[in-house]
Design a protein around this motif. Sequence first.
Motif, short mmCIF file in Angstrom:
data_model
loop_
_atom_site.label_atom_id
_atom_site.label_comp_id
_atom_site.label_asym_id
_atom_site.label_seq_id
_atom_site.Cartn_x
_atom_site.Cartn_y
_atom_site.Cartn_z
N ALA C 24 0.83 -1.20 0.00
CA ALA C 24 0.00 0.00 0.00
C ALA C 24 0.86 1.26 0.00
N LEU C 25 2.02 1.16 0.64
CA LEU C 25 2.89 2.35 0.75
C LEU C 25 3.91 2.43 -0.38
N LEU C 26 3.95 1.41 -1.23
CA LEU C 26 5.02 1.32 -2.23
C LEU C 26 5.19 2.58 -3.08
N PRO C 27 4.11 3.18 -3.62
CA PRO C 27 4.28 4.39 -4.43
C PRO C 27 4.96 5.50 -3.64
N VAL C 28 4.57 5.63 -2.38
CA VAL C 28 5.18 6.67 -1.54
C VAL C 28 6.66 6.37 -1.35
N LEU C 29 6.97 5.11 -1.03
CA LEU C 29 8.35 4.72 -0.78
C LEU C 29 9.21 4.93 -2.02
N THR C 31 8.72 6.95 -4.48
CA THR C 31 8.92 8.38 -4.72
C THR C 31 9.98 8.92 -3.76
N ALA C 32 9.94 8.43 -2.53
CA ALA C 32 10.88 8.91 -1.53
C ALA C 32 12.32 8.59 -1.93
N ILE C 33 12.54 7.38 -2.52
CA ILE C 33 13.91 7.05 -2.93
C ILE C 33 14.15 7.45 -4.39
N ASP C 34 13.19 8.21 -4.93
CA ASP C 34 13.36 8.80 -6.25
C ASP C 34 13.45 7.76 -7.37
N GLN C 35 12.74 6.65 -7.20
CA GLN C 35 12.72 5.62 -8.23
C GLN C 35 11.27 5.29 -8.63
N PRO C 36 10.47 6.31 -8.95
CA PRO C 36 9.04 6.05 -9.14
C PRO C 36 8.76 5.11 -10.32
N PHE C 37 9.69 4.99 -11.26
CA PHE C 37 9.41 4.16 -12.45
C PHE C 37 9.32 2.68 -12.11
N LEU C 39 7.33 1.53 -10.25
CA LEU C 39 5.91 1.26 -10.03
C LEU C 39 5.33 0.44 -11.19
N VAL C 40 5.87 0.66 -12.38
CA VAL C 40 5.36 -0.08 -13.55
C VAL C 40 5.66 -1.58 -13.44
N PRO C 41 6.92 -1.98 -13.21
CA PRO C 41 7.15 -3.42 -13.00
C PRO C 41 6.40 -3.96 -11.78
N ALA C 42 6.23 -3.12 -10.76
CA ALA C 42 5.49 -3.59 -9.58
C ALA C 42 4.05 -3.91 -9.96
N GLY C 157 -14.08 6.15 -14.38
CA GLY C 157 -15.03 7.07 -13.77
C GLY C 157 -14.48 7.60 -12.46
N PHE C 158 -15.27 8.30 -11.73
CA PHE C 158 -14.90 8.89 -10.44
C PHE C 158 -13.66 9.78 -10.54
N GLY C 159 -13.41 10.31 -11.72
CA GLY C 159 -12.26 11.20 -11.86
C GLY C 159 -10.91 10.49 -11.84
N LEU C 160 -10.94 9.15 -11.91
CA LEU C 160 -9.68 8.39 -11.90
C LEU C 160 -9.27 8.07 -13.33
N SER C 161 -7.97 8.08 -13.58
CA SER C 161 -7.48 7.73 -14.91
C SER C 161 -6.36 6.71 -14.81
N LEU C 162 -6.46 5.67 -15.63
CA LEU C 162 -5.43 4.63 -15.62
C LEU C 162 -4.15 5.11 -16.27
N LYS C 163 -4.19 6.32 -16.85
CA LYS C 163 -2.95 6.85 -17.45
C LYS C 163 -1.94 7.19 -16.37
N SER C 164 -2.43 7.44 -15.18
CA SER C 164 -1.51 7.69 -14.07
C SER C 164 -0.98 6.35 -13.55
N ASP C 165 0.34 6.24 -13.50
CA ASP C 165 0.94 4.98 -13.02
C ASP C 165 0.51 4.66 -11.61
N THR C 166 0.38 5.69 -10.79
CA THR C 166 0.01 5.46 -9.39
C THR C 166 -1.42 4.93 -9.30
N THR C 167 -2.33 5.57 -10.03
CA THR C 167 -3.72 5.09 -10.02
C THR C 167 -3.78 3.65 -10.51
#
Lengths: 305, 251, 319
Positions: C24-29, C31-37, C39-42, C157-167
């Motif tokens: 659940a915290l992975l995106p935050v973590l 980003t914190a270590i500056d390796q957000p990409f 998230l795609v393999p995750a 819907g609900f204002g969410l977009s799958l284009k965002s890696d985090t979403t």
Amino acid sequence: MDAILLVEQALNGLQFGLMLFLLAAGLTLVFGIMDMINLAHGSLYMVGAYLAATVATATGSFLVGAAAAVVGTAVVGMLLEVTLLRRLYKRDHLHQVLATFGLLLMANEAVRMIWGPEALSLPMPEALAGPVEIGGLVYPAFRLMIIAVGIVVAVLLYVLVAHTRLGMLVRAGASNREMARAMGVRVSTVFTLVFGIGAALCAVAGAMLGPLLAVQVGMGESILILAFVVIVIGGIGSVRGAFVGAVLVGMVDTFGRTLLPMSLRAVLPPQIAGNLGPALASILIYVLMAGVLFWRPQGLFPARG
Amino acid sequence: MSDLLVIGGLVKRFGGLAATDGVDLAVGEGELHALIGPNGAGKTTLISQISGTLAPDAGHIRLQGQDITRLTMHERVARGLARSFQVTSLFRGFSVRDNLALAVQARSGSSFRFFAPARNERALFEEADRLAQRVDLQDRLDTQASVLAHGEQRRLEIALALATRPRLLLLDEPLAGLGPEESARMVALIESLRADCSLLLVEHDMDAVFRLAGRISVLVAGKIIATGTPEQIRNHAEVRRAYLGDEAVGA
Amino acid sequence: MAAGTPLHHAVRWALVGPALVLLALLPVLLTAIDQPFYLVPATRILIYAIAATSLNLLVGFGGMVSFGHAAFFGTGAYVTGIAAMHGLQSAWLAWPLAMVVAGVAAFAIGLVSLRTRGVYFIMITLAFAQMMYYVFVSMKTYGGEDGLALESRSALGFGLSLKSDTTFYYVTLVLAVLSIAVLWRVVNSRFGRTLQGIRENEIRMEAVGFPVFRHKLAAFVIAGAVAGLAGALAANQTDMASPAFLNWHQSGMLLIMVILGGVHSFLGPAIGAAVLLLLEEFVGDMTTHWQFYVGAVLVAVVLFAPNGIATLAVRRSRV
């Protein structure tokens, strides 16, 4: 005109079926006598084609290339059997599937490392490069030779299985594995030999089909799955079943691909027919397999009770 | 005595050989009927057809007047026809309790329930415990079936069949491979089963057969050559010939 | 082991709890270590965790060694692509549709292949998956051999977009947790016990009165439908329905994930998916021939650590 088309298609189907038989025969022998499912069987076909292409290009002789492929692949096959595969005979099928799938991945990459990622070409023997005419039918000479080679190998195999001591062991193994074990006469040598024969058959198919298809990584895989379909239809462990199944699959597939789209175009709008025709044609042999399984779950010629 | 199981004109051929050659047989309500015969007489073939693993070529099988000839094995079990196997067939990797609970589950409601944890269904396990008690395995409930002694496995085999609450139980050589002590125990168990259901017993141990059975049928070469009380069978000339001949040559 | 294989598979919250928090915290973590990409393999790992867990319902709990699971994964992907092409872009409709179609395909394939056992079953599932491959590849309207590009990712819907890696990551995480939780309930249900009994001794199951075939078919359909969901997600992630999803290598890889992680543990296949995909990610960076090493590992595992992968399920795969 139509009759000529039919004869041509029949020859194509026979040619395809015979080549399938070469692969299926090895698979079914290995399964029948050693109770082993080998996914890397198609890799031997690939290795055979690469060896043939390399040696034929170097020496300028197709025949030398083919001979080198047969000998070389048989050696590779027997080495594999002695070092690795014989350890898998007593294991369950899931382990065999995984180990030989691993082997297949390794073989693909090894070929890529040695020969590079590009496809090789295997030149046709010049004497057979042209067409021949038989009673109004113009047919490539090389394809006729493939049919001839296929028939000769099938007959040799039949003689081997039906009339030699090795064949007797093979038949005993397929119909009664325990008995084969109990006979105990250098069974491990027999296994290695059978594996070598299976590998050599793959190489024959690889060398014959090389000039018609691209010699490339992964070439053995779709034909391997077709060979599975063949032995499921024919009955696992039965060489006769493999022969009947292979020719059946070859014919159904070839005729399906020409006749089905043609007849669909006659009755359906071109857009639908254009999509449906090839799709239906490509599933025809699987429908055949499903049909056979439905009526005879053990295949047409079950080798074991 | 009304007939629970009626078999008429049953035929099964393998190639040219008729392994079951026009068998007529009836097992009455509450009866313990034994089926004997020399090796190769076709006893197992007959049992397989009654239990539903083998389809006969001709003839009919009725249970409580209903034709079950074409039913699958599990459909027959649902109608009250259960069997034990000659070669012990258990869930070897599971505990005795799970073996029995699974068998109880088969006849207590649908198993197409995908969500509620089955572990919470106390009734399954209580019934399993009762069955274990019945075959004297109550101390082995948590033991894995594969590590049970042979005699215990044979009793678990019977309990699995009992779990289906059969009206008719086919016992295929329940004494096979048992020592004298375990044999006696099994004979007592079989005797006690008569209170629950009718039994068709296939057995080689003649002492046990003649002690247990109310009636005996003799199968030779795919045909029933005699049916009667133990006394009648003992004195039956043809049976003696078939049997003594076999004993002299074979076993 | 004297008590036997447990039929009930409890959740080990001591492990699962922290793992869930970490996920659940992975995106935050990241980003914190500056390796957000990463998230795609995750996300990719989560998608394959769904597919591998569904396959394990068959292999590990039902004793059915299916070598054709990619058929349903790929069907899910293609249904999503084809639906999008015809204007059906809502994830709420397209994804359930993907599951239904994959389930129907599983029903049809299961109807024939489940009549066989052991090595026949392996070969036939393989063959039918190959058939599905050819069916999709031969449809020129839907991309043929090039695959079908997704015109746009499914709409939430609900204002969410799958284009965002985090979403996308969180949507996948929720679906992965949900589908794995459902499969876990299934395994522990009456149905799941029945399935495990079938794996252990099919004839005995029939002899105590279970309609074995129907249960196997139901498991096949459930597993196929869940794999279809994974396929729908995969199509969104790669922006296309690729024939590679249906390739038999894909079936092989799914089977490897199941085995690497261990069929006897419920979460094993998910862990196997992570191991294999991380191996691909890191070894793939070092050499293009990474599959050679995957193959070597596989051969070595089978030869030298058979107990690592020897399981209950596997015993049943003999003819």
